[in-house]
Structures are given as C-alpha cells and as structure tokens.
Motif scaffolding. Sequence first.
Motif, PDB file in Angstrom:
ATOM      1  N   ARG A 118       0.833  -1.208   0.000  1.00  0.00           N
ATOM      2  CA  ARG A 118       0.000   0.000   0.000  1.00  0.00           C
ATOM      3  C   ARG A 118       0.864   1.252   0.000  1.00  0.00           C
ATOM      4  N   LEU A 119       1.896   1.270   0.840  1.00  0.00           N
ATOM      5  CA  LEU A 119       2.789   2.425   0.903  1.00  0.00           C
ATOM      6  C   LEU A 119       3.547   2.610  -0.404  1.00  0.00           C
ATOM      7  N   ASP A 120       3.994   1.510  -1.010  1.00  0.00           N
ATOM      8  CA  ASP A 120       4.717   1.597  -2.288  1.00  0.00           C
ATOM      9  C   ASP A 120       3.817   2.146  -3.386  1.00  0.00           C
ATOM     10  N   SER A 121       2.563   1.689  -3.445  1.00  0.00           N
ATOM     11  CA  SER A 121       1.653   2.184  -4.476  1.00  0.00           C
ATOM     12  C   SER A 121       1.339   3.659  -4.250  1.00  0.00           C
ATOM     13  N   THR A 122       1.212   4.070  -2.991  1.00  0.00           N
ATOM     14  CA  THR A 122       0.982   5.474  -2.682  1.00  0.00           C
ATOM     15  C   THR A 122       2.175   6.313  -3.110  1.00  0.00           C
ATOM     16  N   ALA A 123       3.380   5.820  -2.870  1.00  0.00           N
ATOM     17  CA  ALA A 123       4.592   6.538  -3.267  1.00  0.00           C
ATOM     18  C   ALA A 123       4.679   6.631  -4.789  1.00  0.00           C
ATOM     19  N   ASP A 124       4.326   5.554  -5.501  1.00  0.00           N
ATOM     20  CA  ASP A 124       4.332   5.570  -6.969  1.00  0.00           C
ATOM     21  C   ASP A 124       3.334   6.587  -7.500  1.00  0.00           C
ATOM     22  N   GLU A 125       2.141   6.624  -6.908  1.00  0.00           N
ATOM     23  CA  GLU A 125       1.127   7.600  -7.323  1.00  0.00           C
ATOM     24  C   GLU A 125       1.611   9.024  -7.085  1.00  0.00           C
ATOM     25  N   ALA A 126       2.246   9.268  -5.962  1.00  0.00           N
ATOM     26  CA  ALA A 126       2.762  10.598  -5.646  1.00  0.00           C
ATOM     27  C   ALA A 126       3.857  10.999  -6.630  1.00  0.00           C
ATOM     28  N   ALA A 127       4.715  10.056  -7.001  1.00  0.00           N
ATOM     29  CA  ALA A 127       5.788  10.353  -7.962  1.00  0.00           C
ATOM     30  C   ALA A 127       5.191  10.693  -9.332  1.00  0.00           C
ATOM     31  N   ARG A 128       4.166   9.924  -9.774  1.00  0.00           N
ATOM     32  CA  ARG A 128       3.524  10.213 -11.055  1.00  0.00           C
ATOM     33  C   ARG A 128       2.851  11.581 -11.032  1.00  0.00           C
ATOM     34  N   ALA A 129       2.175  11.895  -9.937  1.00  0.00           N
ATOM     35  CA  ALA A 129       1.506  13.191  -9.820  1.00  0.00           C
ATOM     36  C   ALA A 129       2.520  14.327  -9.864  1.00  0.00           C
ATOM     37  N   ALA A 130       3.661  14.149  -9.214  1.00  0.00           N
ATOM     38  CA  ALA A 130       4.701  15.182  -9.230  1.00  0.00           C
ATOM     39  C   ALA A 130       5.264  15.362 -10.633  1.00  0.00           C
ATOM     40  N   GLU A 131       5.470  14.268 -11.355  1.00  0.00           N
ATOM     41  CA  GLU A 131       5.970  14.355 -12.737  1.00  0.00           C
ATOM     42  C   GLU A 131       4.970  15.070 -13.634  1.00  0.00           C
ATOM     43  N   GLU A 132       3.689  14.727 -13.472  1.00  0.00           N
ATOM     44  CA  GLU A 132       2.650  15.374 -14.276  1.00  0.00           C
ATOM     45  C   GLU A 132       2.591  16.867 -13.982  1.00  0.00           C
ATOM     46  N   GLU A 133       2.681  17.232 -12.721  1.00  0.00           N
ATOM     47  CA  GLU A 133       2.653  18.642 -12.342  1.00  0.00           C
ATOM     48  C   GLU A 133       3.857  19.376 -12.926  1.00  0.00           C
ATOM     49  N   GLU A 134       5.016  18.735 -12.894  1.00  0.00           N
ATOM     50  CA  GLU A 134       6.226  19.351 -13.445  1.00  0.00           C
ATOM     51  C   GLU A 134       6.085  19.561 -14.953  1.00  0.00           C
ATOM     52  N   LEU A 135       5.552  18.555 -15.654  1.00  0.00           N
ATOM     53  CA  LEU A 135       5.344  18.688 -17.092  1.00  0.00           C
ATOM     54  C   LEU A 135       4.341  19.792 -17.408  1.00  0.00           C
ATOM     55  N   GLU A 136       3.294  19.875 -16.603  1.00  0.00           N
ATOM     56  CA  GLU A 136       2.282  20.917 -16.771  1.00  0.00           C
ATOM     57  C   GLU A 136       2.887  22.293 -16.565  1.00  0.00           C
ATOM     58  N   THR A 137       3.698  22.432 -15.541  1.00  0.00           N
ATOM     59  CA  THR A 137       4.341  23.707 -15.231  1.00  0.00           C
ATOM     60  C   THR A 137       5.285  24.102 -16.359  1.00  0.00           C
ATOM     61  N   GLU A 138       6.032  23.143 -16.893  1.00  0.00           N
ATOM     62  CA  GLU A 138       6.962  23.432 -17.987  1.00  0.00           C
ATOM     63  C   GLU A 138       6.215  23.830 -19.251  1.00  0.00           C
ATOM     64  N   ALA A 139       5.068  23.210 -19.488  1.00  0.00           N
ATOM     65  CA  ALA A 139       4.297  23.502 -20.694  1.00  0.00           C
ATOM     66  C   ALA A 139       3.669  24.888 -20.642  1.00  0.00           C
ATOM     67  N   THR A 140       3.301  25.373 -19.463  1.00  0.00           N
ATOM     68  CA  THR A 140       2.637  26.678 -19.340  1.00  0.00           C
ATOM     69  C   THR A 140       3.612  27.805 -19.015  1.00  0.00           C
ATOM     70  N   ALA A 141       4.864  27.502 -18.764  1.00  0.00           N
ATOM     71  CA  ALA A 141       5.849  28.541 -18.448  1.00  0.00           C
ATOM     72  C   ALA A 141       6.207  29.303 -19.717  1.00  0.00           C
ATOM     73  N   PRO A 142       6.421  30.608 -19.611  1.00  0.00           N
ATOM     74  CA  PRO A 142       6.822  31.376 -20.799  1.00  0.00           C
ATOM     75  C   PRO A 142       8.208  30.940 -21.263  1.00  0.00           C
ATOM     76  N   PRO A 143       8.477  31.006 -22.546  1.00  0.00           N
ATOM     77  CA  PRO A 143       9.792  30.610 -23.050  1.00  0.00           C
ATOM     78  C   PRO A 143      10.875  31.495 -22.435  1.00  0.00           C
ATOM     79  N   PRO A 144      12.075  30.918 -22.233  1.00  0.00           N
ATOM     80  CA  PRO A 144      13.162  31.691 -21.632  1.00  0.00           C
ATOM     81  C   PRO A 144      13.475  32.921 -22.480  1.00  0.00           C
TER      82      PRO A 144
END
Length: 147
Positions: A118-144
């Motif tokens: 249960r803890l491992d699956s929760t950690a995997d879900e949290a890692a996926r959510a963090a990756e998705e959030e990072e990709l979302e943030t990179e996609a909406t950030a203005p170009p350098p």
Amino acid sequence: MKYCMQCGSEYQDGVKECADCPGVELVDAETLRQPHTPLSSESATRKFVRATTAEDPFTAEDYVRVLEAEHIPVFVRPRRDGVVDALTTGSLEPWWEIMVGEEHAQRAIQLLAQEKSRLDSTADEAARAAEEEELETEATAPPPGSL
C-alpha cells in the motif's frame, strides 16, 4: 504454599480461596504446574522475532500502528545510531527492526507485506503526480528570455 489456578497468586497454606478471584480454590504448586500455568513468582517470557525492517521513522510508526490495530504485541528496535552513510561506513543494516511476539510472526509478516504494498503504491502515485505537475508547469511557463 498455595496458589490460585486463575491468576497464580501465592497464599499461605491456611488460606482456602483466592482474594482476587472469588470462588477459585487454591492448589499446591505441583497441581498448578500440571496445566503449564506459570506461578506468580515465575517470570513469563515472550520471545520476539523480526517481522520486517523500516528505513525511516515514519514507516516504522506506520507498521507499529497497523500491528497494534490487530492487537499484535510489537516494539521497534533501532539498529543504527548516529549519522551513518552507507557509502562511507559500509553499514548495510536497516535503520529499524519491527519486532513481534513469536506466536504472531506469520500474521504480522502478512499484514506488514500488505502495508508495504500500500505504501509503495501510494509513493508511486505521488511520484507520477509530481511528474505530471512538473510537465504541466513546464508547458505553461513562458519561453526563456521572453520576459
């Protein structure tokens, strides 16, 4: 000396009934030992065995919570002290051992394996959510350099 069959309390020979267990007649030590009941003067010992290990205090606390909810006797034994780095010290021992009564070992191991999954699956879900959030943030950030 006489002993209570229910609680093991010790009494003088003239006493007939246990003061703590009304209606329970007292017996001699030999009779008490026949059903393998320990005498009050004999210390009861319980053997504890390692059910699993934990690498951080939060996981150790979670494991204890799971076992206590099932009324399994448990204690946590730290395996290392101080600042330890596996690269410099070579110590590969786990940080904490989760110890349970020997008679509960199999049930505890099953419960802890389920909790670890249960803890491992929760950690995997949290890692996926963090990756998705990072990709979302990179996609909406203005170009350098556009500011």
